[in-house]
Design an enzyme around this catalytic site. Structure first.
Site, PDB file in Angstrom:
ATOM      1  N   ARG A 100      11.290 -13.737 -15.127  1.00  0.00           N
ATOM      2  CA  ARG A 100      10.564 -14.389 -16.212  1.00  0.00           C
ATOM      3  C   ARG A 100       9.131 -14.614 -15.743  1.00  0.00           C
ATOM      4  NH1 ARG A 100      13.882 -12.863 -19.203  1.00  0.00           N
ATOM      5  NH2 ARG A 100      15.176 -14.036 -20.670  1.00  0.00           N
TER       6      ARG A 100
ATOM      7  N   GLU B 201       3.661 -14.514 -22.792  1.00  0.00           N
ATOM      8  CA  GLU B 201       4.094 -13.226 -23.337  1.00  0.00           C
ATOM      9  C   GLU B 201       3.845 -13.217 -24.820  1.00  0.00           C
ATOM     10  OE1 GLU B 201       8.073 -11.655 -22.455  1.00  0.00           O
ATOM     11  OE2 GLU B 201       7.596 -11.979 -20.343  1.00  0.00           O
TER      12      GLU B 201
ATOM     13  N   HIS C   3       8.023  -6.266 -21.120  1.00  0.00           N
ATOM     14  CA  HIS C   3       9.371  -6.862 -21.095  1.00  0.00           C
ATOM     15  C   HIS C   3      10.422  -5.886 -21.631  1.00  0.00           C
ATOM     16  CE1 HIS C   3      11.521 -11.029 -21.124  1.00  0.00           C
ATOM     17  NE2 HIS C   3      12.356 -10.080 -20.783  1.00  0.00           N
TER      18      HIS C   3
HETATM   19  C1  GLV Z   1      15.853 -10.224 -20.880  1.00  0.00           C
HETATM   20  O1  GLV Z   1      14.857 -10.626 -20.338  1.00  0.00           O
HETATM   21  C2  GLV Z   1      17.059 -10.974 -20.955  1.00  0.00           C
HETATM   22  O2  GLV Z   1      17.071 -12.156 -20.556  1.00  0.00           O
HETATM   23  O3  GLV Z   1      18.058 -10.422 -21.434  1.00  0.00           O
END
Ligand code: GLV
Ligand code: GLV
Length: 329
Positions: free
Chosen positions: A242, A271, A290
């Site tokens: 993250r 983000e 991401h």
């Molecule tokens: C992606 O970042 C997830 O948490 O699935």
């Protein structure tokens, strides 16, 4: 009498849409149709009064939203393994089970962490830009040099499913493996040999550091100025966990002035990263939007799993994957 409602905050991959379809016989199924997430007000309005919510990591699911959903809310099902966007304590106080999608994205995410590691070490993105810019004039003995991956030391921070997946892949590269976690993971070590060390040792000795912790108050800005400063000169940082696990201002400084040679991020703070962010002025960084779990098969599995959690919650059954199982007696 109006039928109970379900709100789904994005169009799902095909397998998820197929699994949702039968629910539309009993429920009023509302799916947010835009490619971008519902703005907070729209989320609040659409979720109000719904019995079930299927949401994404881009949706902020807080106490106010749950209050808006009211006592009819039976389940919040997130299509992601991480759930730091959801106020779990608030859900638990309201006895709302929250679902997530662990396991199915482990390999795909570990693969992508490796894609970033290799792309950063061997400067794949940078050299592609160079070629496209018409700058390739000759093979060059000192052009685009980067560190070897084979035989290097890889430090994994957070030795859960994905961290272990990254470690397993490292065997093919004859790497020395270090890991750090809040405690030693002896069970995991049996399947996946790696040496447990404290964080300063890991940072000092690793050529590559890959982050695999959940975002919690304890891991917020875990990689701050001090810790980035402890990294080995020339080291490479990979973040597929993250964004806020890394302090972006400290990362900028560590990439500009050392000790870091390169960073490769799939997640940022905030983000999306704004186009004018200082990090994007650097050549020694790769930033992906991401996408670590974004394989066709995995996104379909995540969607199907999220719908299975949703459906179980609506029917008053235990969610197959529940992050707050203490809501059950
Ligand atoms: C992606 O970042 C997830 O948490 O699935
Ligand atoms: C490089 O292409 C080599 O042949 O060494």
């Amino acid at each position: 009498m109006s039928r109970p409602r379900i709100f789904v905050t994005r169009i799902l991959p095909e397998k998820g849409m197929q699994r949702l379809q039968p629910l539309s016989e009993e429920y009023e199924l509302e799916i947010w149709p835009d490619p971008l997430p519902p703005p907070p007000e729209a989320l609040q309005t659409r979720a109000a009064g719904a019995q079930g919510l299927l949401c994404m990591l881009t949706d902020r699911i807080d106490a106010a939203l749950m209050d808006g959903m009211g006592p009819s809310c039976k389940v919040i099902s997130q299509m992601a393994v991480g759930f730091d966007n959801i106020d779990i304590a608030a859900a638990s106080r309201r006895r709302i089970p929250v679902g997530n999608t662990p396991g199915v994205l482990t390999d795909t995410t570990a693969d992508f962490a490796w894609a970033l590691l290799m792309a950063a070490a061997r400067r794949v993105v940078e050299s592609d830009k160079f070629t496209r810019a018409g700058l390739w004039k000759s093979w060059g003995p000192v052009d685009f040099l980067g560190p070897d991956i084979t035989g290097a030391t890889l430090g994994i921070v957070g030795f859960g499913r994905i961290g272990q997946g990254v470690a397993r892949r490292a065997r093919g590269f004859d790497m020395r493996l270090l890991y750090h976690d809040v405690q030693r993971q002896e069970e995991a070590e049996r399947n996946c040999p790696a040496e447990y060390v404290d964080l300063p040792t890991l940072l000092r000795e690793s050529d590559f550091v890959s982050l695999h912790t959940a975002l919690t108050p304890e891991t917020y800005h875990l990689m701050n100025r001090e810790r980035l400063g402890q990294m080995k000169p020339g080291a490479i940082l990979i973040n597929t966990a993250r964004g806020p696990v890394v302090d972006p201002a400290a990362l900028y400084q560590a990439l500009k002035e050392g000790p870091l040679a390169y960073a490769a991020l799939d997640v940022t703070e905030p983000e999306p990263i704004p186009p004018g962010d200082p990090l994007l002025t650097l050549d020694n960084i790769i930033v992906a939007p991401h996408i670590a779990s974004a394989s066709i098969q995995t996104r379909n599995k995540m969607a199907a799993m999220a719908v299975a959690n949703l459906e179980a919650g609506l029917r008053g059954r235990r969610l197959p994957n529940c992050v707050n199982p203490h809501v059950y007696p």
